[in-house]
Design an enzyme around this catalytic site. Structure first.
Site, mmCIF file in Angstrom:
data_model
loop_
_atom_site.group_PDB
_atom_site.id
_atom_site.type_symbol
_atom_site.label_atom_id
_atom_site.label_comp_id
_atom_site.label_asym_id
_atom_site.label_seq_id
_atom_site.Cartn_x
_atom_site.Cartn_y
_atom_site.Cartn_z
ATOM 1 N N CYS A 156 41.211 35.893 44.860
ATOM 2 C CA CYS A 156 42.388 36.093 45.765
ATOM 3 C C CYS A 156 43.451 36.458 44.930
ATOM 4 C CB CYS A 156 42.803 34.693 46.428
ATOM 5 S SG CYS A 156 41.380 33.800 47.191
ATOM 6 N N ASN A 166 43.838 31.427 42.734
ATOM 7 C CA ASN A 166 42.800 32.629 42.516
ATOM 8 C C ASN A 166 41.637 32.244 41.475
ATOM 9 O OD1 ASN A 166 41.721 35.225 41.856
ATOM 10 N ND2 ASN A 166 43.557 35.881 40.666
ATOM 11 N N GLY A 167 40.402 32.550 41.905
ATOM 12 C CA GLY A 167 39.204 32.214 41.098
ATOM 13 C C GLY A 167 38.211 31.405 41.426
ATOM 14 N N GLU A 168 37.476 30.951 40.591
ATOM 15 C CA GLU A 168 36.276 30.130 40.907
ATOM 16 C C GLU A 168 36.092 29.288 40.067
ATOM 17 O OE1 GLU A 168 34.537 30.499 43.834
ATOM 18 O OE2 GLU A 168 34.920 32.652 44.331
ATOM 19 N N ILE A 218 26.162 53.261 37.689
ATOM 20 C CA ILE A 218 26.809 54.674 37.979
ATOM 21 C C ILE A 218 26.387 55.665 36.809
ATOM 22 C CG2 ILE A 218 29.231 55.818 37.603
ATOM 23 C CD1 ILE A 218 28.626 54.884 40.319
ATOM 24 N N ARG A 222 43.400 35.983 50.715
ATOM 25 C CA ARG A 222 42.089 35.528 50.526
ATOM 26 C C ARG A 222 40.955 36.249 50.502
ATOM 27 N NH1 ARG A 222 38.686 30.730 53.809
ATOM 28 N NH2 ARG A 222 37.208 30.269 51.977
ATOM 29 N N LEU A 223 40.063 36.392 49.565
ATOM 30 C CA LEU A 223 38.853 36.972 49.643
ATOM 31 C C LEU A 223 37.869 35.822 49.615
ATOM 32 C CD1 LEU A 223 36.849 39.589 49.603
ATOM 33 C CD2 LEU A 223 36.889 39.346 47.142
ATOM 34 N N ASP A 238 35.919 24.682 46.147
ATOM 35 C CA ASP A 238 36.407 24.331 44.855
ATOM 36 C C ASP A 238 37.853 24.251 44.880
ATOM 37 O OD1 ASP A 238 36.650 26.908 45.386
ATOM 38 O OD2 ASP A 238 36.273 27.398 43.328
#
Length: 631
Positions: A2, A75-77, A291, A50-51, A100
């Site tokens: 996020c 923001n994070g995990e 790529i 938020r994502l 979390d």
């Protein structure tokens, strides 16, 4: 994954304008397209974009505890949040969501600042505690997730995941930091230790900041650091098994998500190792992407395809033009501060490709820094052996003189390009390594600066930051010092900034399992000969991965994303080189000698010399300044 923002009044609990907070938060929409929220109370406001990754229904933010005593924007995990949750439940805490985010809230309530020692993840978060009137800002150990903050004129501290969130606040003073310009030209990025805007700070990796109403702004407090001063006494075989176990656990813990997940696959050692361990863990084919370039000398897709076939991944690749410079303005918008690592262009493209199929992608970043995988590490280690044999009092005058008179021969075979090696050996290890990682030397910068710029710098040189880091490192030898400095400057300033901004630009969460702090601590304790052996870096990792990967993947020369900027500035971007030297934003700063810039552009365009890296730096600085200061 996020974007977070906030406003916190230190002096008195003045009202926070929700519209101002909303504007700051909406500037980060790309980081969190799935939802947004703001929360305000006397003297404080938190914003969130938020994502959605975990607990898609119940993880909305800002999130409050059940009694509304604490509130978080995050923001994070946190990869071990289930373990921490179980421990908290045994202590009597009850949870409403499966996220979390809620675990961090109750970890703060239970352990205060010590909660950080229990969290394994990538994060930047803000917790306001209404009982103590404290604002707790924290950043993960390695600095995967960013956090900017600054005092503004109404007595508040404003903060956000990107600089643009602070810029959205009209009270932020926009004044350039001259020293940061020199830092940027020295290294190609603005280090975490400074900012291009005076007064703006970046919370350092492994630090927290505890703000309290009625008290002055304190200094950040370090809660974690790398330590290269210890050595493991275990056998090589035991260390090999321990490394594999740590890597397996790090990869497995980062595969937890309630959305589609995949991996970047370049065909190099690091990303191939991550994909191998993901495939071992997954019941279904791992989604991978790579790529390639339309110039065969720059293309690695064949190696990626070889790894994809070996592990039967669901692989997608895309070929892009080597002259893919149309992203310059897009990247300048997303990075805010100038950023001259041209590999950001293909990194953006691979993130864009991944986002078509997944929301989370694992990458191989971090192993080179932890396990001495860069060619410069191998060279520095060899040079340090020479330095140990010949005193500086002899080396300095003799080799320094030889380096100065030896001809520069970039066109010659590598063994004949001795000028830089001789110059490096004439200096201390810290000075020599700092030169090796630099982009534009101090002498060359001074040659393009105006007299006024030189007066303002007053002898300051960006290299001094890295030299000090090496000299003060908790380390046993020169290689340790170099890796420590890379962890403190290069990793957060270049590599992690590049991955964060390019992935977040397309609303993709990138996870770096090889940056698990337990793996980092393990690597720092490795004997030197298990990091570098026989001219090979990352020796133990390559040896341990022989059970998974073929030797032509493990031991081939490192490529990385290479972009042909030298050709660009002699072709389609020649006009940009001349513009930077003439009528661009840089000319209005008064920082540069315009005649010197014209010579650099003309000499490159005519083929007299290769000035492409400096021209790229100047171009990205020009773009950044025009956005930050409307020059």
């Amino acid at each position: 994954m996020c974007g977070i923002t906030g406003i916190f009044h230190l002096e008195t609990a003045k009202p926070v304008d929700p519209a101002r907070l909303r504007k700051m938060t909406d500037s980060l929409r790309h980081r969190g397209p799935d939802g947004s929220g703001i929360w305000t109370a006397p003297g404080v406001g938190l914003g969130h974009r938020r994502l959605s990754i975990i607990d898609l229904e119940g993880g909305a933010q800002p999130m409050l505890t059940a009694d509304e005593a604490q509130v978080i924007s995050y923001n994070g995990e946190i990869y071990n949040f289930q373990d921490v949750r179980a421990e908290l439940e045994l202590l009597g805490h009850r949870f409403i969501t499966s996220s979390d985010t809620e675990v961090i809230l109750y970890a703060w309530r239970q352990w205060g600042t010590d909660c950080l020692k229990r969290l394994n993840g990538m994060f930047a978060f803000a917790i306001f505690d209404q009982r103590t009137k404290q604002m707790f800002l924290a950043r993960d150990r390695l600095g995967v997730k960013p956090l900017f903050y600054a005092p503004v004129s109404d007595g508040s501290i404003v903060f956000g995941s990107e600089l643009k969130a602070l810029l959205a606040n009209p009270l932020l003073r926009r004044e350039p930091n001259i020293r940061a310009v020199d830092d940027y030209l020295a290294f190609g990025y603005v280090p975490d230790q400074t900012s291009l805007l005076k007064g703006v700070k970046k919370l350092p990796a492994g630090h927290y900041l505890l703000l309290e109403q009625g008290k002055r702004e304190p200094d950040p407090i370090q809660y974690w650091d790398m330590d290269f001063s210890q050595r493991s006494k275990d056998s090589a075989a035991a260390l090999e098994e321990e490394l594999i176990a740590l890597m397996r656990d790090a990869v497995g813990s980062r595969m937890i998500a309630d959305v589609p997940l995949g991996a970047f696959l370049s065909g190099g050692v690091d990303s191939s190792s991550v994909v191998a361990l993901m495939s071992e863990k997954s019941r279904h084919p791992v989604k991978t992407c790579s790529i390639g370039f339309d110039q065969s000398t720059l293309d690695e897709t064949g190696y990626a395809e070889q790894v994809a076939q070996r592990f039967r991944t669901d692989h997608r690749s895309r070929i892009v033009a080597a002259d893919d410079f149309g992203l310059i303005d897009t990247l300048a918008d997303h990075f805010d501060e100038p950023f001259a690592d041209a590999s950001a262009l293909p990194t953006y493209r691979v993130a864009q490709l991944a986002r078509e199929n997944v929301t989370v992608a694992l990458s191989g970043d971090g192993a080179d820094e932890a396990l001495a995988g860069y060619r410069r590490h191998v060279f520095h280690h060899a040079e340090e052996r020479v330095r140990a044999l010949v005193p500086q009092s002899i080396r300095g005058p003799a080799l320094g003189w030889l380096g100065r008179v030896y001809p520069k021969a970039d066109w010659a075979p590598r063994p004949l390009r001795a000028k830089s090696t001789l110059m490096s050996l004439g200096r201390t290890g810290a000075q020599g390594y700092t030169d090796a990682v630099g982009v534009t030397t101090a002498a060359r910068r001074q040659a393009i600066y105006s007299d006024n710029m030189m007066r303002q710098l007053a002898g300051y040189q960006g290299e001094d930051r890295m030299i000090a880091l090496m000299e003060q490192a908790p380390a046993r030898n020169g290689l340790d010092q170099a890796q420590y400095a890379d962890m403190k400057m290069w990793l957060p300033g270049d590599i992690l900034t590049k991955v964060d901004r390019t992935s977040m630009a397309v609303s993709l969460e990138a996870r770096e399992p090889l940056l698990d702090y337990r793996l980092m601590e393990f690597a720092a304790r490795l004997p030197t000969n298990l990091r570098i052996r026989g001219g090979t870096g990352k020796y133990l990792m390559k040896k341990s991965m022989e059970r998974y990967l073929p030797k032509d993947i493990l031991y081939r020369p490192k490529m990385g994303f290479v972009t042909p900027i030298a050709q660009w500035f002699r072709g389609p971007l020649a006009h940009e080189a001349r513009k930077v030297a003439g009528a661009g934003t840089l000319s209005r700063t008064g920082w540069f000698d315009q005649q010197a810039l014209h010579r650099i552009a003309d000499d490159h365009i005519t083929g007299k010399s290769d000035n492409s890296r400096l021209l790229w730096q100047l171009l990205m600085l020009d773009r950044s300044l025009s956005r930050l200061f409307q020059l």
